[in-house]
Scaffold this motif. Sequence first.
Motif, PDB file in Angstrom:
ATOM      1  N   LEU A  31       0.856  -1.185   0.000  1.00 28.75           N
ATOM      2  CA  LEU A  31       0.000   0.000   0.000  1.00 28.75           C
ATOM      3  C   LEU A  31       0.891   1.233   0.000  1.00 28.75           C
ATOM      4  O   LEU A  31       1.747   1.377   0.869  1.00 28.75           O
ATOM      5  CB  LEU A  31      -0.889   0.036   1.238  1.00 28.75           C
ATOM      6  CG  LEU A  31      -1.812  -1.150   1.464  1.00 28.75           C
ATOM      7  CD1 LEU A  31      -2.414  -1.086   2.864  1.00 28.75           C
ATOM      8  CD2 LEU A  31      -2.890  -1.184   0.422  1.00 28.75           C
ATOM      9  N   LEU A  40      -4.417   6.329  -2.963  1.00 25.13           N
ATOM     10  CA  LEU A  40      -3.877   5.115  -2.369  1.00 25.13           C
ATOM     11  C   LEU A  40      -3.642   4.127  -3.496  1.00 25.13           C
ATOM     12  O   LEU A  40      -4.556   3.796  -4.246  1.00 25.13           O
ATOM     13  CB  LEU A  40      -4.868   4.532  -1.354  1.00 25.13           C
ATOM     14  CG  LEU A  40      -4.454   3.256  -0.651  1.00 25.13           C
ATOM     15  CD1 LEU A  40      -3.237   3.518   0.237  1.00 25.13           C
ATOM     16  CD2 LEU A  40      -5.607   2.717   0.178  1.00 25.13           C
ATOM     17  N   VAL A  42      -2.556   0.358  -4.465  1.00 24.92           N
ATOM     18  CA  VAL A  42      -2.524  -0.970  -3.866  1.00 24.92           C
ATOM     19  C   VAL A  42      -2.043  -1.961  -4.914  1.00 24.92           C
ATOM     20  O   VAL A  42      -2.520  -1.957  -6.047  1.00 24.92           O
ATOM     21  CB  VAL A  42      -3.933  -1.395  -3.377  1.00 24.92           C
ATOM     22  CG1 VAL A  42      -3.898  -2.770  -2.747  1.00 24.92           C
ATOM     23  CG2 VAL A  42      -4.502  -0.362  -2.420  1.00 24.92           C
TER      24      VAL A  42
END
Length: 70
Positions: A31, A40, A42
């Motif tokens: 992450l 974010l 991922v």
Amino acid sequence: MINYLDTIGRQVNDASLAKLQQLDTALDLELLYNAEDRMLNVSIRSGRGSKRVRGARDTLLTRKRWPPHS
């Protein structure tokens, strides 16, 4: 299939920290948060450490605005 995913979700929610760390390691979960863009990133990589498939890896990447409602 949906019921199966619900079961997995409950098991992850109820898992101990040690079990979650094992899962993160097994998935090679990463992450990364970019505070400037509030995104974010991922990634999950499979195939890590596989001796049968020489160096082959599949990667799942996704991006999500975080926090989601701002």
